[in-house]
Design an enzyme around this catalytic site. Structure first.
Site, mmCIF file in Angstrom:
data_model
loop_
_atom_site.group_PDB
_atom_site.id
_atom_site.type_symbol
_atom_site.label_atom_id
_atom_site.label_comp_id
_atom_site.label_asym_id
_atom_site.label_seq_id
_atom_site.Cartn_x
_atom_site.Cartn_y
_atom_site.Cartn_z
ATOM 1 N N ASN A 116 -0.998 -0.630 -2.670
ATOM 2 C CA ASN A 116 0.258 -1.228 -2.191
ATOM 3 C C ASN A 116 0.026 -2.551 -1.468
ATOM 4 O O ASN A 116 0.410 -2.735 -0.323
ATOM 5 C CB ASN A 116 1.029 -0.245 -1.312
ATOM 6 C CG ASN A 116 0.282 0.154 -0.053
ATOM 7 O OD1 ASN A 116 -0.940 0.021 0.015
ATOM 8 N ND2 ASN A 116 1.001 0.630 0.938
ATOM 9 N N HIS A 203 1.532 10.606 -3.407
ATOM 10 C CA HIS A 203 2.126 10.591 -2.063
ATOM 11 C C HIS A 203 3.372 11.460 -2.156
ATOM 12 O O HIS A 203 4.404 11.029 -2.668
ATOM 13 C CB HIS A 203 2.454 9.143 -1.682
ATOM 14 C CG HIS A 203 3.237 8.980 -0.412
ATOM 15 N ND1 HIS A 203 2.731 8.358 0.694
ATOM 16 C CD2 HIS A 203 4.495 9.352 -0.075
ATOM 17 C CE1 HIS A 203 3.645 8.356 1.666
ATOM 18 N NE2 HIS A 203 4.722 8.947 1.212
ATOM 19 N N HIS A 256 -2.806 13.136 1.774
ATOM 20 C CA HIS A 256 -2.408 13.496 3.148
ATOM 21 C C HIS A 256 -1.496 14.718 3.282
ATOM 22 O O HIS A 256 -0.340 14.598 3.678
ATOM 23 C CB HIS A 256 -1.790 12.308 3.873
ATOM 24 C CG HIS A 256 -0.896 11.411 3.054
ATOM 25 N ND1 HIS A 256 0.179 11.877 2.343
ATOM 26 C CD2 HIS A 256 -0.930 10.074 2.850
ATOM 27 C CE1 HIS A 256 0.766 10.860 1.733
ATOM 28 N NE2 HIS A 256 0.110 9.762 2.022
ATOM 29 N N ASP A 329 -6.423 7.552 5.376
ATOM 30 C CA ASP A 329 -5.141 6.828 5.326
ATOM 31 C C ASP A 329 -5.141 5.691 6.352
ATOM 32 O O ASP A 329 -4.119 5.428 7.006
ATOM 33 C CB ASP A 329 -3.946 7.760 5.528
ATOM 34 C CG ASP A 329 -2.631 7.123 5.056
ATOM 35 O OD1 ASP A 329 -2.657 5.992 4.514
ATOM 36 O OD2 ASP A 329 -1.573 7.764 5.232
ATOM 37 N N HIS A 333 -1.894 -2.362 10.993
ATOM 38 C CA HIS A 333 -0.688 -3.188 11.114
ATOM 39 C C HIS A 333 -0.902 -4.211 12.223
ATOM 40 O O HIS A 333 -1.591 -3.921 13.200
ATOM 41 C CB HIS A 333 0.532 -2.332 11.462
ATOM 42 C CG HIS A 333 0.961 -1.417 10.358
ATOM 43 N ND1 HIS A 333 1.526 -1.879 9.194
ATOM 44 C CD2 HIS A 333 0.882 -0.079 10.231
ATOM 45 C CE1 HIS A 333 1.805 -0.840 8.409
ATOM 46 N NE2 HIS A 333 1.413 0.264 9.008
#
Lengths: 466, 346
Positions: A116, A203, A256, A329, A333
């Site tokens: 992504n 996901h 996850h 994961d 940010h």
């Protein structure tokens, strides 16, 4: 008691990318003294020519870098199936190089870079770009994950075959961050990747049940007024996907896993012979939704932190093998995306530099896993699922020298500003965790020594192939 | 009190103290000169990220009648869309020397962030944060309930009392209601019994852990299934909720959960009818109920000014707290400070 001789340690790292290509061909031998492979009996390890050349006690080696590893545990280099490196597109959050540093410092020798990015890694061109950036950095083997659908839009299959055939040799495909919610598209993806021994990493998040969802739906979300993310939204997709994977006999990997119900479904599917594997993150192994009462967005992750019962269930499932691997994961940010109100904050926590310590705390120190079990779940199985050759191998003569040395007696306090990742967001901030990565070796070459990035480590691997 | 973020911040004695001070404030509002010098020289900022004229003017009137300087700051958007981030807005207000920040925000927990992230030193008052809480609304409702049900509508007669044993029915869109959350917490603290009534779609998952009873059947509750109700509070229901299938149609909602003329007639003689406003007449409440003699809806508005005067007074005037000491709020301090200093050298 631990330390290296005959080298200057703890010095800075050459940060540029100007290392002359081709200078990594000959690596100085390393003699690791008195280390305990998988926590077993102490031995010496001689690393030369990219492999474990020799094992035994009382070895000497002229000219070798000697690492005194008394009290340290050796594990095969960790392999992460789920890393967000953010490059290309969000270089303000992380780059392949900064993420590789964090990975090496966390004991990893291979990471899977999620798709992504911007542009999305949905073509051979983008996955090769990421793969090349990883090679140029040379701290870990960066294995790009390819998107399942074009632009992660969930409408049309990306050119999975082209990515598989590219130089990046992609084997793991995922729209992570978004769910492949269309059942037919998911079926086709699972079928199609069989042609090149691929795996679809899902996901699992039913989109309609989780519109604008902010936290685990339950007693606490009711009090806090935050929009709920029900466990059923994860479990419904996993239930559907294991049935489809069984029907078309393909390999489904569940990203996850966060709920007790998901564990039950996966356990049932495995008992029926479905080819399903699953991962759990360190934060879902340690933290619960109670953290959300602070409204501090460092605890905003997706899937959300769950209940203590869910945490107990995923720990037990990791111990008994229902959940195959720990995957970070790692989701860096920039500060401004977390330094705000909860609803506006981005979801995710960094994890590469804290994963092994969290696993030691919640699995080893509780007696749920021994170090061999940790190696299995953080190296052997993820390398197998990702089809990563040369990783997750036994620590034995003739095997690739991808290793991590950990000091299980160490304790350290997580300071977000002191981590190598550019991401400012760690859900473990302020925690004191056990275990410290002392050294990491990628094909015999130290990437980390004395807990610091090894001198000249960046770019040194340019000429080597794997 | 340092901040007022949640109705749960108040213990029984503190809540009673706020109501008692509010009675004193209300008494001053009967005088010819309504203005008190109490907060002269203090600055109160009304920071509204969401339109709410009635709440803003209520706080504004309260602060002005205590002689505080009032700054109205109406911001739009959030840090993800256009506009300034909550943090930068807070830093700006801090630089202007705000002693109290009254914040209305669409995001649950935004006042907690203001109070705990280190962006401002002023007292933070939650004036409604999304679907989380609205503690001053709960206080004004408690004030209204106490005057009518305990004090026989005589101002000041109920001073020192709580709401022990009173039965309060709260009906409507509990799921999306910050008023319901704060009222359940505060009324429980004050000893009242609360029954929430809503269709199952409009009760949150997890509501069974709240300190109240719940029912799907308004008629049964009004008939006394949980005892004779002393007050019925109707919550606003947005017609648009039918588009997300929370109920099939506004008409069906009104038939099953509206306080219509028939249900109004079922109420015991002493039962009061409340609504936090703004009302959807004809949906959750009929004109007959809203305008009846039982209705306290207009009175709630004027009580709101007195209660907000009390809250600002207790927060800002010399910390005259009861023996229980200052309110400690549940938030933890944000840890992003260190992170923002990170070296981003390549």
């Amino acid at each position: 008691m631990t330390g290296t001789h005959d080298t200057s340690t703890g010095t800075g790292v050459r940060t540029g990318r100007g290392t002359t290509p081709g200078d990594g061909g000959s690596t100085r031998p390393v003699l690791v003294r008195g280390v305990r492979p998988l926590g077993g009996d102490a031995t010496d390890l001689l690393l030369a020519d990219g492999i474990v050349a020799e094992t035994g006690r009382g070895m000497t080696a002229d000219g070798a870098l000697v690492v005194d590893a008394d009290g340290l545990v050796a594990l095969p280099g960790l392999v992460d199936l789920h890393t967000h490196l953010r490059e290309p597109g969000r270089e303000d959050a992380e780059t392949v190089e900064s993420g590789s540093r964090a990975a090496a410092l966390g004991g990893f020798t291979a990471v899977h870079a999620m798709a992504n990015t911007d542009p999305v890694a949905d073509t051979a061109g983008v996955v090769e770009q990421v793969w090349r950036m990883g090679r140029r950095t040379g701290l870990v083997d960066v294995r790009p994950v390819g998107a399942v659908t074009v632009g992660l839009r969930g409408e049309q299959l990306a050119e999975l075959g082209a990515m598989a055939d590219s130089a990046a040799a992609v084997r793991v495909f995922s729209d992570d961050g978004l769910c492949v919610s269309d059942a037919v598209l998911m079926r086709r993806a699972l079928e199609y990747v069989k042609a090149f021994d691929g795996v679809v990493a899902q996901h699992s998040q039913e989109p309609r049940l989780t519109e604008a969802a902010q936290m685990h739906e339950g007693e606490l979300s009711a009090v806090l007024g935050l929009r709920g993310w029900p466990a059923a939204a994860e479990e419904a997709i996993i239930a559907r996907d294991v049935l489809i994977a069984g029907h078309v006999d393909s390999h489904l990997h569940v990203c996850h896993v966060s709920t007790a119900g998901s564990v039950e479904i996966i356990r049932w599917a495995k008992s029926r012979g479905v080819r399903v594997t699953a991962e759990v993150t360190p934060h879902h192994l340690l933290l619960t939704h109670e953290e959300v009462a602070s409204f501090d967005p460092v605890f905003k992750v997706n899937p959300p932190l769950r209940t203590p019962e869910d945490v107990a269930a995923v720990r037990e499932a990791l111990a008994d093998g229902t959940i195959d691997v720990v995957a970070t994961d790692h989701a860096p940010h920039p500060a401004e995306d977390k330094d705000c109100e909860w609803d506006a904050a981005a979801a995710g926590t960094t994890g590469l530099e804290t994963a092994l310590s969290v696993v030691q705390q919640v699995m080893v120190e509780t007696g749920l896993l021994d170090w061999a079990g940790v190696a299995e779940r953080m190296s052997v199985r993820p390398a197998g699922i990702g089809r990563v050759a040369g990783h997750g191998r036994p620590i034995a003569a003739g095997e690739p020298a991808n290793l991590v040395l950990v000091d299980p007696a160490a304790r350290w306090r997580v300071d977000p500003g002191a981590l190598a990742t550019w991401g400012c967001n760690t859900a473990f901030q302020g925690s004191t965790l056990p275990g410290r990565v002392v050294a990491t070796f990628l094909r015999g070459r130290p990437t980390v020594l004395d807990g610091e990035l090894a001198e000249d480590a960046v770019g040194a691997d340019t000429a080597r192939s794997w | 009190m340092r901040h007022l973020l949640s109705a749960a911040d108040l213990g029984r004695d503190q809540a009673v103290q706020v109501l008692d001070v509010a009675e004193q404030m209300a008494a001053t509002q009967q005088r010819e000169i309504k203005k008190l010098p109490t907060l002269r020289g203090r600055t109160v900022v009304n920071l509204f990220f969401e339109d709410s004229t009635r709440t803003r003017i209520s706080f504004e009137a309260a602060a002005k009648r205590l002689s505080a300087d009032v700054i109205n700051f109406t911001a739009r958007g959030s840090s993800v869309s256009k506009g300034e981030s909550l943090k930068d807005t807070a830093l700006t207000l801090e630089a202007m020397g705000a002693d109290a920040v009254v914040v209305r925000h669409h995001a649950p927990g935004a006042p907690h962030r203001l109070a705990t992230a280190g962006w401002t030193r002023g007292s933070v008052v939650n004036a409604g944060d999304g679907t989380h809480e609205h503690p001053t609304q709960a206080l004004l409702d408690a004030f209204t309930l106490r005057r009518h049900l305990v004090g026989g509508t005589v101002p000041g007669a109920a001073t020192g009392a709580d709401l022990a044993g009173q039965r309060v029915v709260i009906a409507g869109d509990v799921l999306h209601s910050r008023v319901a959350r704060s009222n359940v917490l505060l009324l429980h603290t004050l000893g009242a019994h609360v029954v929430l009534v809503a269709p199952p779609t409009l009760l949150p998952v997890g509501v069974e852990a709240w300190p109240c009873a719940t029912s799907y059947d308004l008629d049964a509750v009004l008939e006394g299934a949980f005892g004779e109700p002393d007050a019925v509070m109707m919550l606003r229901v947005q017609r648009e909720r039918q588009n997300a299938a929370f109920f099939p149609s506004a008409r069906e909602y009104s038939r099953r959960y509206g306080l219509d003329v028939r249900r109004l007639g079922m109420l015991p003689r002493h039962t009061i009818v409340m609504h936090p406003g703004p009302m959807n007449r004809g949906l959750e409440i009929s004109a007959a109920a809203a305008d009846s003699a039982r209705s306290t809806i207009v009175e709630q508005v004027s009580n709101g000014v007195a209660v907000r005067m009390a809250v600002l007074y207790l927060l800002l005037s010399g910390r005259k707290d009861p023996a229980t000491g200052p309110v400690v709020t549940g938030g933890r301090t944000g840890g992003a400070d260190g992170a923002t200093r990170k070296d981003r050298r390549r």
